[in-house]
Design an enzyme around this catalytic site. Structure first.
Site, PDB file in Angstrom:
ATOM      1  N   ARG A  13       5.330  -1.167  -3.233  1.00 50.02           N
ATOM      2  CA  ARG A  13       4.073  -1.024  -3.974  1.00 50.02           C
ATOM      3  C   ARG A  13       3.610   0.440  -3.895  1.00 50.02           C
ATOM      4  NH1 ARG A  13      -0.820   0.981  -3.344  1.00 50.02           N
ATOM      5  NH2 ARG A  13      -0.928   0.101  -1.252  1.00 50.02           N
ATOM      6  N   ASP A  14       3.213   0.868  -2.715  1.00 57.30           N
ATOM      7  CA  ASP A  14       2.648   2.205  -2.555  1.00 57.30           C
ATOM      8  C   ASP A  14       3.682   3.286  -2.873  1.00 57.30           C
ATOM      9  OD1 ASP A  14       0.695   4.032  -1.981  1.00 57.30           O
ATOM     10  OD2 ASP A  14       0.270   3.293   0.018  1.00 57.30           O
ATOM     11  N   HIS A 209      -3.560   1.937   7.705  1.00 59.24           N
ATOM     12  CA  HIS A 209      -2.688   2.391   6.610  1.00 59.24           C
ATOM     13  C   HIS A 209      -2.811   3.913   6.545  1.00 59.24           C
ATOM     14  CE1 HIS A 209      -0.992   1.879   2.393  1.00 59.24           C
ATOM     15  NE2 HIS A 209      -1.495   3.101   2.310  1.00 59.24           N
ATOM     16  N   HIS A 211      -1.180   7.852   5.641  1.00 62.41           N
ATOM     17  CA  HIS A 211      -0.227   8.678   4.905  1.00 62.41           C
ATOM     18  C   HIS A 211       0.089   9.906   5.756  1.00 62.41           C
ATOM     19  CE1 HIS A 211      -0.200   7.002   0.627  1.00 62.41           C
ATOM     20  NE2 HIS A 211      -0.816   6.107   1.367  1.00 62.41           N
ATOM     21  N   CYS A 242       1.987  12.035  -3.562  1.00 64.81           N
ATOM     22  CA  CYS A 242       1.157  12.157  -4.749  1.00 64.81           C
ATOM     23  C   CYS A 242       1.953  12.801  -5.877  1.00 64.81           C
ATOM     24  CB  CYS A 242      -0.058  13.012  -4.408  1.00 64.81           C
ATOM     25  SG  CYS A 242      -1.050  13.395  -5.834  1.00 64.81           S
ATOM     26  N   ASN A 251       3.576   7.785   2.521  1.00 68.36           N
ATOM     27  CA  ASN A 251       3.176   6.913   3.623  1.00 68.36           C
ATOM     28  C   ASN A 251       3.878   7.300   4.914  1.00 68.36           C
ATOM     29  OD1 ASN A 251       1.631   4.201   2.690  1.00 68.36           O
ATOM     30  ND2 ASN A 251       2.889   4.988   1.029  1.00 68.36           N
TER      31      ASN A 251
END
Ligand code: ZN
Length: 313
Positions: A13-14, A209, A211, A242, A251
């Site tokens: 997902r991320d 969570h 990064h 990004c 992440n």
């Protein structure tokens, strides 16, 4: 007795949401199956956003359907709103993860509404969950994005993080994820925020969570671990940088996180050598995508303690 730390793979997902090249459905499914075989017990496998918004997730239904057949896997999907939640419920996803930004500016630029409006939307999703028969009822997670700082507003008031966490908890969330979406967090801040959020949350699980945008990902995992957090999101190869900052890391790297935790004596259930092979497979499936991580580069040391999970079972 070995203490357990729960890890959730969020790369599908991320990680994938920022990659423009479409990963074929069959390769996403192969990733999921391989990581489950390596011992991963929870994965966020996609996002139930409108396909025209993020074409990468146009095949979310097929990927989720496949994931739900994997033995022992808790399948998570991200939902942007009530519509996404309805899709998730219809599919039988085990856990639906809603996200709102603590920072007003970030929330507005992301979903074009105020944080309070997003909280109200969350309450409607809770009502949808509660209306399901028990055996089909998903658990509901809520991520508090930009809890440690925001690319639009800069500093984010810790009191605001707590106030929003309190609202989400009293609305009836099943898991709270406190997220450093933009890689602004430092370990001292992580200790302060998680100490307070854990106290507020009581029995409701709290996940971190992070990064690794500025290299503090694992330091922040350690800081959260030290104040009692036992649930972490991470991503194979640290994908998820990004798209506007080429080369930026994404992440926290799953392989490095598993290495640190197991070397410290925690059990994660993950077979690290097998996970490193999954990384090779997914890297080959995503040509041109930057994969990060130090364990993959350096290999395991002679002092590697092995897969404690296997020993503990
Ligand atoms: Zn993230």
């Amino acid at each position: 007795m070995t203490e357990t730390v729960a890890l959730r793979e969020v790369g599908m997902r991320d990680g994938l949401q920022n990659i423009r090249q479409f990963m074929p459905t069959e390769r996403k499914q192969a990733w999921c199956a391989a990581e489950v075989a390596a011992g991963m017990r929870e994965m966020e496998v996609g996002s139930l956003v409108p396909p025209k918004l993020i074409p990468q997730f146009a095949d979310a239904e097929q990927v989720i359907g496949f994931a739900l057949k994997q033995p022992g896997l808790k399948v998570n999907a991200l939902i942007p709103n009530l519509k996404g939640a309805e899709r998730g419920v219809a599919l039988g996803v085990h856990q639906l993860n809603y996200v709102l930004s603590v920072s007003e500016g970030h929330n507005r630029s992301n979903v074009r509404r105020s944080t309070q409006e997003s909280i109200d939307d969350f309450k409607r999703i809770v009502a949808l969950r509660d209306a399901q028969p028990k055996e089909r009822r998903p658990t509901l997670g809520c991520g508090l994005a930009t809890s440690f700082g925001c690319t639009i507003e800069g500093a984010v008031d810790e009191k605001r993080v707590l106030a929003i966490a309190e609202q989400i908890l009293s609305a009836g969330v099943d898991e709270l994820m406190v997220a450093d979406t933009v890689g602004y967090a430092d370990p001292a801040q992580v200790r302060r925020v998680f100490t307070q959020v854990l106290r507020l949350a009581g029995k409701v699980p709290v996940a971190a969570h992070f990064h690794n945008t500025r290299g503090l990902g694992l330091a922040n995992v350690l800081a959260a671990l030290e104040v009692g957090v036992r649930r972490f999101d991470a991503c194979l190869g640290g994908m998820g940088g990004c798209p506007y900052a080429p080369g930026a890391t994404g992440n926290v790297v799953m392989e490095d996180t598993v290495f640190m935790l197991q070397q410290m004596g925690f059990s994660t259930g993950v077979d690290l050598p097998a996970l490193l092979l999954v990384r090779k497979q997914v890297e080959a499936d995503l040509p041109g995508v930057a994969f990060h991580g130090d364990v993959a580069r350096a290999g395991l040391p002679k002092t590697w303690r092995g897969n404690l999970a296997a020993a503990a079972e």
